[in-house]
Motif scaffolding. Sequence first.
Motif, PDB file in Angstrom:
ATOM      1  N   HIS A 246       0.776  -1.316   0.042  1.00  0.00           N
ATOM      2  CA  HIS A 246       0.001  -0.043   0.087  1.00  0.00           C
ATOM      3  C   HIS A 246       0.965   1.241  -0.006  1.00  0.00           C
ATOM      4  O   HIS A 246       0.733   2.353  -0.666  1.00  0.00           O
ATOM      5  CB  HIS A 246      -1.029   0.095   1.194  1.00  0.00           C
ATOM      6  CG  HIS A 246      -1.742  -1.042   1.296  1.00  0.00           C
ATOM      7  ND1 HIS A 246      -2.735  -1.329   0.421  1.00  0.00           N
ATOM      8  CD2 HIS A 246      -2.177  -2.168   2.224  1.00  0.00           C
ATOM      9  CE1 HIS A 246      -3.281  -2.468   0.626  1.00  0.00           C
ATOM     10  NE2 HIS A 246      -2.916  -2.918   1.772  1.00  0.00           N
TER      11      HIS A 246
ATOM     12  N   GLY B 184      -4.684   2.301  -0.611  1.00  0.00           N
ATOM     13  CA  GLY B 184      -4.941   1.143   0.430  1.00  0.00           C
ATOM     14  C   GLY B 184      -6.280   1.495   1.291  1.00  0.00           C
ATOM     15  O   GLY B 184      -6.974   2.661   1.037  1.00  0.00           O
ATOM     16  N   SER B 185      -6.527   0.665   2.212  1.00  0.00           N
ATOM     17  CA  SER B 185      -7.904   0.814   3.102  1.00  0.00           C
ATOM     18  C   SER B 185      -7.634   2.130   3.931  1.00  0.00           C
ATOM     19  O   SER B 185      -6.231   2.633   4.051  1.00  0.00           O
ATOM     20  CB  SER B 185      -7.963  -0.291   3.829  1.00  0.00           C
ATOM     21  OG  SER B 185      -6.993  -0.521   4.873  1.00  0.00           O
ATOM     22  N   LYS B 186      -8.473   2.389   4.834  1.00  0.00           N
ATOM     23  CA  LYS B 186      -8.459   3.612   5.630  1.00  0.00           C
ATOM     24  C   LYS B 186      -7.332   3.229   6.794  1.00  0.00           C
ATOM     25  O   LYS B 186      -6.495   4.057   7.146  1.00  0.00           O
ATOM     26  CB  LYS B 186      -9.940   3.629   6.280  1.00  0.00           C
ATOM     27  CG  LYS B 186      -9.958   4.650   7.503  1.00  0.00           C
ATOM     28  CD  LYS B 186     -11.375   4.589   8.006  1.00  0.00           C
ATOM     29  CE  LYS B 186     -12.069   3.210   8.324  1.00  0.00           C
ATOM     30  NZ  LYS B 186     -13.407   3.381   8.590  1.00  0.00           N
ATOM     31  N   ASN B 187      -7.218   2.006   7.383  1.00  0.00           N
ATOM     32  CA  ASN B 187      -6.383   1.724   8.155  1.00  0.00           C
ATOM     33  C   ASN B 187      -5.022   1.449   7.633  1.00  0.00           C
ATOM     34  O   ASN B 187      -3.946   1.671   8.181  1.00  0.00           O
ATOM     35  CB  ASN B 187      -6.695   0.294   8.690  1.00  0.00           C
ATOM     36  CG  ASN B 187      -7.940   0.287   9.739  1.00  0.00           C
ATOM     37  OD1 ASN B 187      -8.439   1.388  10.202  1.00  0.00           O
ATOM     38  ND2 ASN B 187      -8.375  -0.935   9.899  1.00  0.00           N
TER      39      ASN B 187
END
Length: 414
Positions: free
Chosen positions: A110, A379-382
Motif C-alpha cells: 500500500h 489502500g484501506s483507511k487503516n
Amino acid sequence: MFDVQSEKLKIKYSVEVLADILSQSKATMESRIKRGEISICEESGKIPLDQVEHHPEVQTMLTSKWDEEHSTKPNRTYKLIELFAGGGGLALGMEAAGLKAILLNEMDKHACATLRKNRENWNVIEGDIAKIDFTQVKDEVDILTGGFPCQAFSYAGKSLGFEDTRGTLFYEMARAIKELKPKVFLAENVRALLTHDDGRTLDTIKGIIDELGYELVEPRVMKAIFYKVPQKRERLILVGIRKDIAKDVTFHWPSPYRNVMTLRDAFYAGELYDTDVPTSLGQEYPPRKREIMKHVPQGGYWRDLPDDLQREYMQKSYFLGGGKTGIARRLSLDEPSLTLTTSPAQKQTERCHPIETRPLQVREYARIQTFPDNWEFQGSKNAAYKQIGNAVPVNMARALGHSLVRLLNDIESR
C-alpha cells in the motif's frame, strides 16, 4: 523577512507549549508559577516572552536561521536513494529541499502504491530489501536515507562486526551503504534506540559505521515541534560522512522554527495551510465509548471522567498505579498533538479530536505529519493510518534535507 524585535511583544506561550519547549512537565511549570518564577498574563492566560526568553531553547528559536537555511539550493543535482520509504514523509521532505530520489525501496504494497500514485517519476522498488543488489546501481549516489527498524542483536558476549548482524534490517541498510558508498547517509529511528539493550545496540551500530568507513556525527534526538510540525514526535537521527571527505566538512544541524505549531494550525487556515482541513475517512467509536468520551475535556484523559465512568472504562486497570495518560485522551487545539500511532483509536494511545467526539480522520492525521493535502494515500483507511503514523514528519525531513544539501555543497566546493 522575519523581524524578531517587532514580533517579540506578540509572543506568548501557553503553559503546555512552554513545557514542551523546555522539556519540563506541566506540573513543573505549574510549580514555577506558584513560586512566582513565572507569571501568567491575565488577559491572554499565557506567559509573555520576556518571562522566559533567557532560556537557551527560547533564545535558539528567537535567533533562528530557519529562513536562510530553507533558501539553501543544491549546487548541482544530488542523487538520493531511500530505504524503508513507507508512505513518503522523509522522501517528500528531501525532495522539497532539492534532492533527487533515483530509487526508493519499500516492502508494504500500500505504501508503494502511495509513492507511485503521487510521484510517477520515482523509481519505487517494491519488496524485500535483502533481495536488492545495490552493486547494480550505476549512478554515483550522493546520499542514502532511511529508517531501519530497531532490532536487538544476538551478542553472546562478543563485540559484533558488520557480518555478525546478518538477518537484521540494520544489516541490510549497512550493506547498501557498503555497496553504494554514498558520500553521506542519514538514518532515523526511535528515541529508544539510545538506550536499547543498555546502549549495546547503538554501540554496535556505531562500530559498524566506523568499520564501513564513515565518520558518525554525534547522534541527536530531534523534537518535531521545533521544526514547524504540530506534533510532539521525537526521532533519533544518525548522520554519517565518508571518511575520505569527513575531515574537510562539518554537518550543521537544522535551526528550529521561530514558534511552535499546534493542532489549531494543523486544522485551520493559517501559517501551515491555506485552507481548513478537508473532511475525510476516519475510524469511529462504538456507541458506549462515544458516550464516555464526550465527558473528556480538551487536553484531558480518563482521570478527568466522573469516578463511575472511570471505573467502567478502565475496569481492573482502575486499581493499578501509573498515569496511563494516553487512555481516553482528547487532544487540545492549543497544543501540538501527542505522537501519532498507527491507529487513532487504540485504548492505550487514544487520539480523540479536540472538539468532536471521534478519532482523528485520515487527513487530520496527515496534516499533523505535515503532508500536503494533495498527497493521496492508497489502500484501506487503516492502511492510510499506518503509513501516516509511521512516517517522518515532512517539515522536519525538509529541515534535515536543507542541512544535508548545505553539507553536500560544502563537499562539492572542497
